[in-house]
Enzyme design. Structure first.
Site, PDB file in Angstrom:
ATOM      1  N   GLU A  62       0.807  -1.225   0.000  1.00  0.00           N
ATOM      2  CA  GLU A  62       0.000   0.000   0.000  1.00  0.00           C
ATOM      3  C   GLU A  62       0.843   1.280   0.000  1.00  0.00           C
ATOM      4  O   GLU A  62       0.568   2.210  -0.769  1.00  0.00           O
ATOM      5  CB  GLU A  62      -0.928  -0.014   1.228  1.00  0.00           C
ATOM      6  CG  GLU A  62      -1.976   1.075   1.174  1.00  0.00           C
ATOM      7  CD  GLU A  62      -2.754   1.233   2.483  1.00  0.00           C
ATOM      8  OE1 GLU A  62      -2.266   0.820   3.559  1.00  0.00           O
ATOM      9  OE2 GLU A  62      -3.857   1.797   2.408  1.00  0.00           O
ATOM     10  N   HIS A  73       1.122  13.477  -8.051  1.00  0.00           N
ATOM     11  CA  HIS A  73       0.292  14.588  -7.570  1.00  0.00           C
ATOM     12  C   HIS A  73       1.127  15.792  -7.131  1.00  0.00           C
ATOM     13  O   HIS A  73       0.646  16.921  -7.135  1.00  0.00           O
ATOM     14  CB  HIS A  73      -0.639  14.098  -6.454  1.00  0.00           C
ATOM     15  CG  HIS A  73      -1.760  13.258  -6.978  1.00  0.00           C
ATOM     16  ND1 HIS A  73      -3.078  13.457  -6.645  1.00  0.00           N
ATOM     17  CD2 HIS A  73      -1.754  12.231  -7.859  1.00  0.00           C
ATOM     18  CE1 HIS A  73      -3.832  12.575  -7.283  1.00  0.00           C
ATOM     19  NE2 HIS A  73      -3.052  11.812  -8.022  1.00  0.00           N
ATOM     20  N   ASP A  88       8.361  19.721  -6.658  1.00  0.00           N
ATOM     21  CA  ASP A  88       9.089  20.575  -5.711  1.00  0.00           C
ATOM     22  C   ASP A  88       8.757  20.286  -4.254  1.00  0.00           C
ATOM     23  O   ASP A  88       9.256  20.965  -3.355  1.00  0.00           O
ATOM     24  CB  ASP A  88       8.808  22.059  -6.010  1.00  0.00           C
ATOM     25  CG  ASP A  88       7.335  22.409  -5.836  1.00  0.00           C
ATOM     26  OD1 ASP A  88       6.520  21.483  -5.598  1.00  0.00           O
ATOM     27  OD2 ASP A  88       6.986  23.601  -5.951  1.00  0.00           O
ATOM     28  N   HIS A 195      -0.719   2.454 -12.797  1.00  0.00           N
ATOM     29  CA  HIS A 195      -1.962   1.858 -12.289  1.00  0.00           C
ATOM     30  C   HIS A 195      -1.888   0.321 -12.295  1.00  0.00           C
ATOM     31  O   HIS A 195      -2.836  -0.348 -11.902  1.00  0.00           O
ATOM     32  CB  HIS A 195      -3.167   2.363 -13.093  1.00  0.00           C
ATOM     33  CG  HIS A 195      -3.577   3.753 -12.708  1.00  0.00           C
ATOM     34  ND1 HIS A 195      -4.640   4.429 -13.285  1.00  0.00           N
ATOM     35  CD2 HIS A 195      -3.064   4.622 -11.781  1.00  0.00           C
ATOM     36  CE1 HIS A 195      -4.758   5.626 -12.731  1.00  0.00           C
ATOM     37  NE2 HIS A 195      -3.811   5.774 -11.827  1.00  0.00           N
ATOM     38  N   ASP A 201      -8.871   3.660  -2.734  1.00  0.00           N
ATOM     39  CA  ASP A 201      -9.512   3.688  -1.412  1.00  0.00           C
ATOM     40  C   ASP A 201     -10.767   4.539  -1.427  1.00  0.00           C
ATOM     41  O   ASP A 201     -11.655   4.364  -0.600  1.00  0.00           O
ATOM     42  CB  ASP A 201      -8.551   4.297  -0.368  1.00  0.00           C
ATOM     43  CG  ASP A 201      -7.439   3.341   0.001  1.00  0.00           C
ATOM     44  OD1 ASP A 201      -7.593   2.126  -0.218  1.00  0.00           O
ATOM     45  OD2 ASP A 201      -6.394   3.813   0.501  1.00  0.00           O
ATOM     46  N   ASP A 213      -5.890  -3.814 -11.188  1.00  0.00           N
ATOM     47  CA  ASP A 213      -5.711  -5.042 -11.975  1.00  0.00           C
ATOM     48  C   ASP A 213      -5.566  -6.207 -11.010  1.00  0.00           C
ATOM     49  O   ASP A 213      -5.599  -6.005  -9.783  1.00  0.00           O
ATOM     50  CB  ASP A 213      -4.535  -4.931 -12.971  1.00  0.00           C
ATOM     51  CG  ASP A 213      -3.161  -5.021 -12.322  1.00  0.00           C
ATOM     52  OD1 ASP A 213      -3.065  -5.100 -11.068  1.00  0.00           O
ATOM     53  OD2 ASP A 213      -2.156  -5.011 -13.059  1.00  0.00           O
TER      54      ASP A 213
END
Ligand code: HEM
Length: 357
Positions: A62, A73, A88, A195, A201, A213
């Site tokens: 996880e 992100h 950054d 992915h 979640d 998958d």
């Protein structure tokens, strides 16, 4: 003749001296491990700490999945017109602002988990996020050895909201956003190999840890195979924003992956990764290298890629999950047939959740 032998001898001697010179230039760190650049020595204690205490003994579980998502992100908060510093560390440094963005749902878990590591080591948040991502991916059999460049300065501001793709965005919007950050449609597809080691979640809150998958612990092409299978049911309650039906019990499919697998702009690239581990590795490695340095001046960074562990090779072969065949494939690439694969034997596959740790 004799002269010829003499000159080959000279050349050989010079060549072996050059090789010795190159080897000798490697820096030996305090614990005896070597790296191409002495500045990279600081990374070995961090490597040991995160493998043990963040990744539960070098698992592909996880926290690795979440750390990989975090690399994206943080980095994709970058736009030549809208601002944002890219890779950054702003998602950690300005976490009160950025973790509140809708697209960052659930990311606070891994931000909170990584913060103590950043605090106890001498490393910037931007470097740590990309280092943890590269180390984490190396725990997944079949993964490429990702590059890692060291030296990102501290973030100076939070990213603006609205730069991170959402699972309910259209292919046109996703390709436009990613294009704005410098990625071609082919690179977007390559990045989505991530992915393959992933679970959701928060798409359906009733079934946390539901994989994308059937092999979330392996970096393989099953994600590209299984997203091409006809969706037949929701793994949980269904009706969630950004979710579409999946082909297997226990597996989740997000709308953007479904659409990218079927759109004429991306379908053939998507299919090209099926049963092509070499391309999966090289394309993902190249795209991740670009992602990890978005917004950074590469000439100021030090190449510490040799600190990243070498991943184990993949043991399994590309296959249809048990109970499914070519008849379940929704062929979307117009120019190339879907590769012939065999199905796993046994009863229809049900995918277990990724356990929380
Ligand atoms: C087209 C853009 C993308 C969209 C719309 C998207 C969307 C999502 C969504 C909705 C989740 C589930 C989050 C949750 O409910 O817990 C997820 C998980 C994940 N994403 Fe993406 N993603 C995209 C691109 C990427 C990229 C480029 C990377 C990495 C390079 C990435 C890495 C991951 C990983 C590793 C997870 C699993 C996290 C976990 O298991 O905890 N994604 N993504």
């Amino acid at each position: 003749m004799a002269f010829k032998h003499f000159s080959s001898l000279v050349l050989l001697t010079l060549a072996s001296q050059a090789v010795r010179g190159a080897v000798m230039k490697r820096a030996t760190c305090a614990d005896g491990r070597t790296t191409a650049n002495a500045a990279c020595c600081v990374l070995f204690p961090i490597l040991d700490d995160i493998q043990e205490a963040l990744f539960d003994g070098a698992e592909c579980g996880e926290e690795v999945h979440e750390s990989l998502r975090l690399t994206f992100h943080d980095a994709i908060g970058f736009s030549p017109t809208k601002g944002g510093g890219g890779a950054d560390g702003s998602i950690v440094t300005f976490d009160e602002i950025e973790t509140a963005f809708h697209a960052n749902g659930g990311i606070d878990d891994i931000v909170d988990a990584q913060k103590p590591f950043i605090a106890r080591h001498n490393i910037s948040a931007g470097d740590f996020i990309q280092f943890a991502g590269a180390v984490g991916v190396s725990n997944c059999p079949g993964a490429p050895r990702l590059n890692f460049l060291l030296g990102r300065p501290p973030a100076t501001a939070a990213s603006p909201n609205g730069l991170i793709p959402e699972p309910f965005d259209t292919v046109t919007d996703i390709l436009a956003r990613m294009g704005d950050a410098g990625f071609s449609p082919e690179e977007v597809v390559a990045l989505l190999a991530s992915h393959s080691v992933a679970a959701a979640d928060h798409v359906d809150e009733t079934i946390p840890g539901t994989p994308f998958d059937s092999t979330p612990g392996e970096f393989d092409s099953q994600f590209f195979i299984e997203t091409q299978l006809r969706g037949t049911a929701f793994p949980g309650v269904g009706g969630n924003q950004g979710e579409v039906e999946s082909p297997l019990a226990g597996e989740i499919r997000i709308q953007s992956d479904h659409d990218l697998a079927r759109d004429s702009r991306t379908a053939c690239e998507w299919q090209s990764f099926v049963n092509n581990q070499a391309k999966l590795q090289s394309a993902f490695k190249a795209a991740m290298d670009k992602l990890a340095t978005l917004g950074q001046d590469r000439s100021k960074l030090i190449d510490c890629s040799d600190v990243i562990p070498v991943p184990k090779p993949l043991q399994s072969k590309a296959h249809f999950p048990a109970g499914l065949t070519m008849n379940n494939i929704e062929q979307a690439c117009a120019s190339t047939p879907f590769p012939a694969l065999t199905a796993d034997p046994g009863p229809v596959t049900t995918v277990p959740p990724v356990p929380p740790s």
